[in-house]
Design a protein around this motif. Sequence first.
Motif, PDB file in Angstrom:
ATOM      1  N   ILE A  13       0.852  -1.190   0.000  1.00  0.00           N
ATOM      2  CA  ILE A  13       0.000   0.000   0.000  1.00  0.00           C
ATOM      3  C   ILE A  13       0.886   1.238   0.000  1.00  0.00           C
ATOM      4  N   ARG A  14       0.577   2.176  -0.892  1.00  0.00           N
ATOM      5  CA  ARG A  14       1.266   3.468  -0.951  1.00  0.00           C
ATOM      6  C   ARG A  14       0.207   4.561  -0.869  1.00  0.00           C
ATOM      7  N   VAL A  15       0.515   5.607  -0.124  1.00  0.00           N
ATOM      8  CA  VAL A  15      -0.368   6.758  -0.035  1.00  0.00           C
ATOM      9  C   VAL A  15       0.454   7.995  -0.369  1.00  0.00           C
ATOM     10  N   TYR A  16      -0.090   8.876  -1.200  1.00  0.00           N
ATOM     11  CA  TYR A  16       0.601  10.074  -1.664  1.00  0.00           C
ATOM     12  C   TYR A  16      -0.135  11.314  -1.178  1.00  0.00           C
ATOM     13  N   PHE A  17       0.560  12.105  -0.390  1.00  0.00           N
ATOM     14  CA  PHE A  17       0.012  13.386   0.069  1.00  0.00           C
ATOM     15  C   PHE A  17       0.864  14.489  -0.532  1.00  0.00           C
ATOM     16  N   THR A  18       0.262  15.366  -1.313  1.00  0.00           N
ATOM     17  CA  THR A  18       1.004  16.491  -1.865  1.00  0.00           C
ATOM     18  C   THR A  18       0.128  17.732  -1.822  1.00  0.00           C
ATOM     19  N   ARG A  19       0.762  18.893  -1.843  1.00  0.00           N
ATOM     20  CA  ARG A  19       0.016  20.153  -1.865  1.00  0.00           C
ATOM     21  C   ARG A  19      -0.878  20.238  -3.100  1.00  0.00           C
ATOM     22  N   GLN A  20      -0.406  19.674  -4.187  1.00  0.00           N
ATOM     23  CA  GLN A  20      -1.155  19.744  -5.441  1.00  0.00           C
ATOM     24  C   GLN A  20      -2.539  19.110  -5.312  1.00  0.00           C
ATOM     25  N   TYR A  21      -2.656  18.046  -4.535  1.00  0.00           N
ATOM     26  CA  TYR A  21      -3.918  17.329  -4.431  1.00  0.00           C
ATOM     27  C   TYR A  21      -4.691  17.669  -3.160  1.00  0.00           C
ATOM     28  N   PHE A  22      -4.091  18.430  -2.225  1.00  0.00           N
ATOM     29  CA  PHE A  22      -4.744  18.711  -0.949  1.00  0.00           C
ATOM     30  C   PHE A  22      -6.114  19.341  -1.147  1.00  0.00           C
ATOM     31  N   PRO A  23      -7.129  18.899  -0.448  1.00  0.00           N
ATOM     32  CA  PRO A  23      -7.139  17.955   0.663  1.00  0.00           C
ATOM     33  C   PRO A  23      -7.286  16.500   0.218  1.00  0.00           C
ATOM     34  N   SER A  24      -7.018  16.249  -1.030  1.00  0.00           N
ATOM     35  CA  SER A  24      -7.098  14.884  -1.544  1.00  0.00           C
ATOM     36  C   SER A  24      -5.790  14.149  -1.313  1.00  0.00           C
ATOM     37  N   TYR A  25      -5.801  12.878  -1.620  1.00  0.00           N
ATOM     38  CA  TYR A  25      -4.600  12.060  -1.532  1.00  0.00           C
ATOM     39  C   TYR A  25      -4.719  10.957  -2.569  1.00  0.00           C
ATOM     40  N   GLY A  26      -3.586  10.524  -3.057  1.00  0.00           N
ATOM     41  CA  GLY A  26      -3.566   9.417  -3.999  1.00  0.00           C
ATOM     42  C   GLY A  26      -3.191   8.140  -3.265  1.00  0.00           C
ATOM     43  N   TRP A  27      -3.634   7.008  -3.769  1.00  0.00           N
ATOM     44  CA  TRP A  27      -3.298   5.746  -3.143  1.00  0.00           C
ATOM     45  C   TRP A  27      -3.185   4.628  -4.156  1.00  0.00           C
ATOM     46  N   VAL A  28      -2.383   3.630  -3.789  1.00  0.00           N
ATOM     47  CA  VAL A  28      -2.199   2.424  -4.581  1.00  0.00           C
ATOM     48  C   VAL A  28      -2.212   1.245  -3.619  1.00  0.00           C
ATOM     49  N   CYS A  29      -3.031   0.246  -3.897  1.00  0.00           N
ATOM     50  CA  CYS A  29      -3.057  -0.992  -3.117  1.00  0.00           C
ATOM     51  C   CYS A  29      -2.735  -2.134  -4.073  1.00  0.00           C
TER      52      CYS A  29
END
Length: 165
Positions: A13-29
Amino acid sequence: RTTYANVACNAGIRVYFTRQYFPSYGWVCLDEHNTACVGLGCAVDRKFPVADNLGPGLRQFIDADLTEFLAGATRIGPFSGGIAGHYRPDALTADGVILIGDAANQADPLNRGGIHTAIESAFCAADACKHALTVGDFSRATLSRYEALWSTQCEPDWRTSEIFM
């Protein structure tokens, strides 16, 4: 979210938090068959209204952040998704019934992530079911053990997230 086959990585599992997507986040399972579920989650409230179409954001996340991760993989699923509501059900149990995970709307109120809460609720439900099997009683009263376990283990996190939101 969408799905990719033949992902050459052992990421789990990877989770991506970046200013570009805030308040969203990307994820990979990634599962044991090298199939990856890739998605974009979004906190939604009055201060962060959801975009009309998260599809372009997901495509941008894949193109910008996952090019190397998904090199050689094949997309096998459509882009799909929806908004998860934020409410608390009146009850999580009934005679012969226990609601867990998405069925109980147990996604994290802060980030709407549901994988960890689904696993935690399944753990609590397994304990309650084992007890019900032992005593031979699947009434709401006996299964309410699940609600007590869930409340003890997860209520503080839920309340904290509600305060932040």
